[in-house]
Write a protein that holds these residues in place. Structure first.
Motif, PDB file in Angstrom:
ATOM      1  N   PHE A   1      82.467  25.872 -42.873  1.00 30.35           N
ATOM      2  CA  PHE A   1      81.450  25.273 -43.740  1.00 30.35           C
ATOM      3  C   PHE A   1      80.158  25.025 -42.950  1.00 30.35           C
ATOM      4  N   TYR A   2      79.117  24.661 -43.714  1.00 33.55           N
ATOM      5  CA  TYR A   2      77.833  24.277 -43.121  1.00 33.55           C
ATOM      6  C   TYR A   2      77.322  23.063 -43.900  1.00 33.55           C
ATOM      7  N   ARG A   3      76.892  22.056 -43.169  1.00 32.59           N
ATOM      8  CA  ARG A   3      76.471  20.791 -43.790  1.00 32.59           C
ATOM      9  C   ARG A   3      74.997  20.880 -44.210  1.00 32.59           C
ATOM     10  N   VAL A   4      74.713  20.427 -45.457  1.00 28.45           N
ATOM     11  CA  VAL A   4      73.362  20.469 -46.028  1.00 28.45           C
ATOM     12  C   VAL A   4      73.027  19.089 -46.594  1.00 28.45           C
ATOM     13  N   LYS A   5      71.814  18.641 -46.325  1.00 28.11           N
ATOM     14  CA  LYS A   5      71.354  17.359 -46.860  1.00 28.11           C
ATOM     15  C   LYS A   5      70.454  17.608 -48.060  1.00 28.11           C
ATOM     16  N   LEU A   6      70.735  16.940 -49.187  1.00 22.38           N
ATOM     17  CA  LEU A   6      69.950  17.088 -50.407  1.00 22.38           C
ATOM     18  C   LEU A   6      69.125  15.822 -50.645  1.00 22.38           C
ATOM     19  N   ASP A   7      67.802  16.000 -50.822  1.00 16.98           N
ATOM     20  CA  ASP A   7      66.897  14.893 -51.141  1.00 16.98           C
ATOM     21  C   ASP A   7      66.259  15.168 -52.502  1.00 16.98           C
ATOM     22  N   VAL A   8      66.021  14.095 -53.222  1.00 19.55           N
ATOM     23  CA  VAL A   8      65.351  14.184 -54.527  1.00 19.55           C
ATOM     24  C   VAL A   8      64.048  13.405 -54.431  1.00 19.55           C
ATOM     25  N   SER A   9      62.929  14.057 -54.745  1.00 18.96           N
ATOM     26  CA  SER A   9      61.609  13.453 -54.583  1.00 18.96           C
ATOM     27  C   SER A   9      60.972  13.223 -55.949  1.00 18.96           C
ATOM     28  N   GLU A  10      60.223  12.130 -56.042  1.00 19.70           N
ATOM     29  CA  GLU A  10      59.484  11.827 -57.255  1.00 19.70           C
ATOM     30  C   GLU A  10      58.031  12.288 -57.162  1.00 19.70           C
ATOM     31  N   ASP A  11      57.630  12.834 -55.994  1.00 15.03           N
ATOM     32  CA  ASP A  11      56.260  13.325 -55.836  1.00 15.03           C
ATOM     33  C   ASP A  11      56.075  14.620 -56.631  1.00 15.03           C
ATOM     34  N   SER A  12      54.817  14.885 -56.969  1.00 14.68           N
ATOM     35  CA  SER A  12      54.525  16.098 -57.733  1.00 14.68           C
ATOM     36  C   SER A  12      54.385  17.327 -56.831  1.00 14.68           C
ATOM     37  N   VAL A  13      54.151  17.102 -55.515  1.00 19.39           N
ATOM     38  CA  VAL A  13      53.962  18.212 -54.574  1.00 19.39           C
ATOM     39  C   VAL A  13      55.232  18.379 -53.746  1.00 19.39           C
ATOM     40  N   MET A  14      55.746  19.591 -53.780  1.00 25.00           N
ATOM     41  CA  MET A  14      56.956  19.889 -53.013  1.00 25.00           C
ATOM     42  C   MET A  14      56.592  20.356 -51.612  1.00 25.00           C
ATOM     43  N   PRO A  15      57.233  19.801 -50.569  1.00 22.16           N
ATOM     44  CA  PRO A  15      56.995  20.321 -49.214  1.00 22.16           C
ATOM     45  C   PRO A  15      57.585  21.710 -49.063  1.00 22.16           C
ATOM     46  N   GLY A  16      57.000  22.514 -48.159  1.00 16.79           N
ATOM     47  CA  GLY A  16      57.487  23.871 -47.941  1.00 16.79           C
ATOM     48  C   GLY A  16      58.868  23.884 -47.309  1.00 16.79           C
TER      49      GLY A  16
ATOM     50  N   PRO B   1      80.615  30.317 -38.376  1.00 16.99           N
ATOM     51  CA  PRO B   1      79.751  31.421 -38.764  1.00 16.99           C
ATOM     52  C   PRO B   1      79.023  31.187 -40.090  1.00 16.99           C
ATOM     53  N   ILE B   2      79.380  30.116 -40.826  1.00 16.41           N
ATOM     54  CA  ILE B   2      78.715  29.814 -42.092  1.00 16.41           C
ATOM     55  C   ILE B   2      77.368  29.155 -41.787  1.00 16.41           C
ATOM     56  N   PHE B   3      76.353  29.531 -42.563  1.00 14.84           N
ATOM     57  CA  PHE B   3      75.005  29.028 -42.273  1.00 14.84           C
ATOM     58  C   PHE B   3      74.255  28.805 -43.581  1.00 14.84           C
ATOM     59  N   GLY B   4      73.423  27.754 -43.553  1.00 12.05           N
ATOM     60  CA  GLY B   4      72.572  27.434 -44.704  1.00 12.05           C
ATOM     61  C   GLY B   4      71.423  26.548 -44.251  1.00 12.05           C
ATOM     62  N   PRO B   5      70.669  26.016 -45.191  1.00 13.01           N
ATOM     63  CA  PRO B   5      69.539  25.140 -44.832  1.00 13.01           C
ATOM     64  C   PRO B   5      70.030  23.770 -44.363  1.00 13.01           C
ATOM     65  N   ARG B   6      69.320  23.201 -43.431  1.00 12.80           N
ATOM     66  CA  ARG B   6      69.677  21.859 -42.967  1.00 12.80           C
ATOM     67  C   ARG B   6      69.366  20.816 -44.043  1.00 12.80           C
ATOM     68  N   GLN B   7      68.279  21.076 -44.766  1.00 12.31           N
ATOM     69  CA  GLN B   7      67.855  20.108 -45.781  1.00 12.31           C
ATOM     70  C   GLN B   7      67.174  20.848 -46.925  1.00 12.31           C
TER      71      GLN B   7
END
Length: 632
Positions: free
Chosen positions: A122-137, A25-31
Motif C-alpha cells: 500500500f501507499y499512504r495518502v493524506k486527504l484535505d478538504v479546503s473551503e477556499d475558492s483557489v486550489m493549490p497546484g 512498490p505501490i506509489f501515489g500522491p503524498r497529499q
C-alpha cells in the motif's frame, strides 16, 4: 526491565514497518486537496506483474486499529460512500484511479491505496478538504523503475525568461540544488541530470536518468530563488525495483577506453513505439551537445570518428567512437523522442593502455597507384568477424570479405600473421576518405581503428581535372594574375595537358630564350661545316703539298705495285665475317674465298699519303722530261 525490552521491541517493529513502507512498490500522491462539496482524484501506481494485474485494488481509511475499505476493484463500496466513490483499474499501464465526490469536512484524514487482500502492499495518502475558492497546484507524479529516466517540462511566465532556473530536492527545512542555469550541479547527480532551455520564454526541460532507489523523493523545479522569489512546481518521484530486467538489456554505467582506441555505446528503445529521432549527446553543465543522430547529422569535430548502427529488430542503436582523446572523457546520453524511460547516460573514462587494433593513421598516395591498407589484431580477436568499411555520416557498411566487390576493393585476412588487409588495384580520387578496420561478434560491434586516405593527383580527363581547368581558366582571364598563371601551368603539367594560351611573362621568356639559342645554333653549324670542308680538302689536295716542305728518303722497292694504294683496293672483297677476338670488341675481316692469296698488310694513312706524294713527284718529273724533249 520488562518495560524497557517492550519499548525496544516496539521501536524495532516500527522501524521494520517503516522499511517495508519505504520499499513498497505501490506509489501515489503524498497529499491531495479537494474543495468542499467538490471532488478529488487519486492516482495509484503498481508494478505491472502478472499477479498484480489480476489482483484486488482497494482504497481504505485508516483508524487506530484497522484500515476500513471504502471501495475496491471487486465491486465493493461502503455504505457511507455509495454513489460518491469509484475505482478504475488500468492493468496494462500499472495504475488505478480513485475518485471521491461530494467532499465533506469529515472526509479529511489518512487513507491507503493498495493491492492484494491483506494490508501489505500500500501507499499512504493524506486527504484535505479546503473551503477556499483557489486550489493549490498538485504535485506531478513519476513512477519510475530503477535505471529509468524522468522527463518533465517546467513552464512559467515570460517575466521569468531571464531569471535563474533550477531543480532542487526537498529536505526537512530546505531545498538542496540539484542543477541550475548558473552551472551548479550536485556531485551525486553529475552526468545524470540535464536542464535544457525550452523555446517558450520562462520554461525549461528537466531530464534525470540512471535513477536509483535513493533518488525517490520530492523535488521542486522553479525560477528565481527558492523561499525568496519566483515560482516553483512540485515533482514527486518514486523509483521502484523492477522484478527482472529484460534479457541482454543491461545498462552501461561506465565505459573505459584507451588513447587512440575506441568504445561502443549501446542504447535501447522500443522498436514497436513511435520513435523517430535517436541521437547521442555529450553532457555538460549547461546542456547536452548532440554528436550524431539517425538522420546522418554529425558534429564537425567528430567527422570520421563516430558512427551509428541502428538495429530495428531488437530495439538498439550502437554508437562507436574511436581515435579517443583525453577530452572525450565525460558523460554520454542516449536520447530518443519516444518513451521517457528510453533515455540513459554512460560515463566514459580514459585509462592507460594501447589499442588492440594497430595500423597507420594516415596515408598519402598518388592517384593510379596500387595500395594495401593493413590492420593487425591480437589473438583475442581470432574468432571474431573482421571487416573494413568506408566511413560515411550515415553508416560504415562493411566491405565484402575475400571477394572483389563493385568498388574494386578486396578484403583479405591472413590468419597466421593476424593481419586484415584492404587492397586497391588502382587508387582513384574518389577513394579519398576515412576507412575503418573493426571486429564484430554477432550483433555486437567491438573495437575499431580509423585511417585517413589522402589521394594526391588526378587522372587526365577526370572530373577533377575538368573542374581544375575551368577554375584555372577563370583565374588566368584576370590580367596580371601571376599566381593564377603559375597554378595553371603546374596543373596542366600534372595532368599531362598543354596550355592553349600562354601568359605574357611566359611569352617574353620564350622570346629571350630563342634569341640566344638560335645564334648559338647557327654558329655551331657554321663551325661544323667549315671543319668538315677543311678536312675534306686536306685529304683531297694532299698531293699538292709543296716539295720544299716535304723531305724523305725514297726507295724504288716501295713502289712495286702503286695500284694497291688506290681508293678501290678492297673492291674484290665479296663477303665480310665478323669474329670477336679475345673477348674484345675487335673484328677480323676475311674474304669469301679461303684459297685466295692473302693480301699484304694494310698501311697506315700517313704511309699512304707519303707513297701517294712520291708517285705524284715521279709522274711530274716524267711529264716535264717529255715536254722538254718535244720542245727540242
Amino acid at each position: 526491565m520488562t518495560f524497557l525490552v517492550f519499548i525496544f521491541l516496539l521501536a524495532f517493529v516500527q522501524d521494520g514497518a517503516s522499511d517495508i513502507l519505504t520499499s513498497s512498490p505501490i506509489f501515489g500522491p503524498r497529499q491531495v486537496i479537494g474543495l468542499m462539496d467538490g471532488s478529488v482524484t487519486v492516482k495509484c501506481f503498481y508494478p505491472t506483474t502478472r499477479v498484480n494485474r489480476h489482483d484486488r485494488k482497494y482504497w481504505c481509511r485508516e483508524t487506530t486499529r484497522r484500515c476500513s475499505t471504502i471501495v475496491s476493484s471487486t465491486g465493493y463500496v461502503s455504505r457511507e460512500y455509495e454513489g460518491r466513490a469509484t475505482i478504475t483499474d488500468f492493468p496494462e499501464n500499472g495504475i488505478f484511479i480513485v475518485e471521491i465526490s461530494g467532499l465533506r469536512r469529515s472526509d479529511m484524514g489518512s487513507y491507503k491505496c493498495g493491492v492484494g487482500i491483506n494490508d501489505k502492499l500500500f501507499y499512504r495518502v493524506k486527504l484535505d478538504v479546503s473551503e477556499d475558492s483557489v486550489m493549490p497546484g498538485e504535485a506531478q507524479l513519476f513512477y519510475i523503475k530503477q535505471q529509468g529516466t524522468v522527463t518533465t517540462s517546467c513552464t512559467f511566465g515570460k517575466e521569468y525568461a531571464n531569471e535563474r532556473k533550477y531543480l532542487c530536492r526537498m529536505a526537512k527545512t530546505q531545498c538542496s540544488t540539484v542543477i541550475d542555469t548558473y552551472g551548479n550541479v550536485d556531485p551525486s547527480y553529475k552526468g545524470r541530470v540535464l536542464l535544457n532551455h525550452n523555446e517558450v520564454p520562462g520554461s525549461f526541460n528537466i531530464f534525470m536518468t540512471q535513477l536509483k532507489r535513493q533518488d525517490s523523493g520530492v523535488y521542486l523545479c522553479g525560477v528565481g530563488s527558492y523561499g525568496e522569489s519566483g515560482e516553483s512546481k512540485e515533482l514527486n518521484i518514486h523509483v521502484y525495483e523492477e522484478p527482472s530486467l529484460p534479457k541482454g538489456k543491461v545498462e552501461q554505467p561506465l565505459l573505459k577506453g584507451v588513447l587512440n582506441g575506441s568504445v561502443s555505446v549501446e542504447c535501447y528503445y522500443d522498436p514497436k513505439g513511435n520513435v523517430t529521432l535517436k541521437y547521442l549527446c555529450k553532457w555538460r553543465k549547461y546542456g547536452c551537445t548532440e554528436l550524431i543522430n539517425n538522420f546522418g547529422d554529425v558534429l564537425d569535430s567528430y567527422e570520421g570518428r563516430i558512427v551509428m548502427h541502428d538495429n530495428l529488430e531488437n530495439g538498439t542503436f550502437t554508437v562507436i567512437l574511436n581515435q579517443l582523446q583525453e577530452n572525450d572523457e565525460g558523460y554520454y546520453w542516449c536520447m530518443t523522442d519516444g518513451e521517457q524511460e528510453k533515455k540513459s547516460s554512460t560515463e566514459l573514462k580514459i585509462i592507460e593502455g594501447q589499442p588492440s587494433l594497430r595500423g597507420p593513421k594516415e596515408i598519402n598516395i598518388i592517384a593510379g597507384s596500387s595500395l594495401s591498407l593493413i590492420c593487425s589484431y591480437p589473438c583475442k580477436y581470432y574468432s571474431y568477424n573482421k571487416y573494413w568499411c568506408k566511413w560515411k555520416n550515415t553508416a560504415c557498411d562493411p566491405l565484402i570479405s575475400y571477394e572483389q566487390n563493385q568498388t574494386g576493393l578486396v578484403v583479405t585476412c591472413d590468419q597466421d600473421s593476424r593481419i586484415l588487409s584492404l587492397n586497391f588495384d588502382q587508387v582513384a580520387p574518389t577513394d579519398q576518405g576515412w576507412y575503418w578496420c573493426g571486429v564484430k561478434r554477432a550483433s555486437y560491434y567491438g573495437e575499431t581503428m580509423a585511417v585517413y586516405l589522402r589521394v594526391q593527383g588526378v587522372f587526365p580527363g577526370s572530373e577533377e581535372v575538368l573542374n581544375a581547368e575551368s577554375s584555372n581558366d577563370a583565374a588566368i582571364s584576370m590580367p596580371g594574375s601571376k599566381k593564377a598563371n603559375s597554378h595553371l601551368s603546374k596543373s596542366k603539367i600534372a595532368a599531362g595537358a598543354e596550355s592553349p594560351t600562354e601568359s605574357p611573362v611566359e611569352d617574353n621568356n620564350s622570346k629571350v630564350l630563342l634569341s640566344v639559342l638560335i645564334p648559338l645554333g647557327v654558329v655551331f653549324l657554321l663551325l661544323a661545316t667549315i671543319f668538315a670542308f677543311v678536312k675534306f680538302k686536306l685529304f683531297k689536295n694532299s698531293d699538292r703539298v709543296s716539295v720544299a716542305s716535304y723531305r724523305t728518303n725514297i726507295s724504288l722497292t716501295d713502289f712495286e705495285n702503286p695500284r694497291q694504294y688506290g681508293a678501290k683496293e678492297n673492291v674484290c672483297m665479296e663477303e665480310a665475317h665478323e669474329t670477336q677476338l679475345d673477348g674484345m670488341n675487335e673484328y677480323a675481316i676475311t674474304t669469301g674465298s679461303p684459297k685466295e692469296v692473302p693480301k699484304k698488310p694494310k698501311r697506315g694513312s700517313k704511309e699512304e699519303a707519303e707513297m701517294a706524294y712520291t708517285t705524284f713527284l715521279l709522274k711530274s718529273e716524267n711529264i716535264s722530261a717529255i715536254s722538254s724533249s718535244q720542245q727540242q
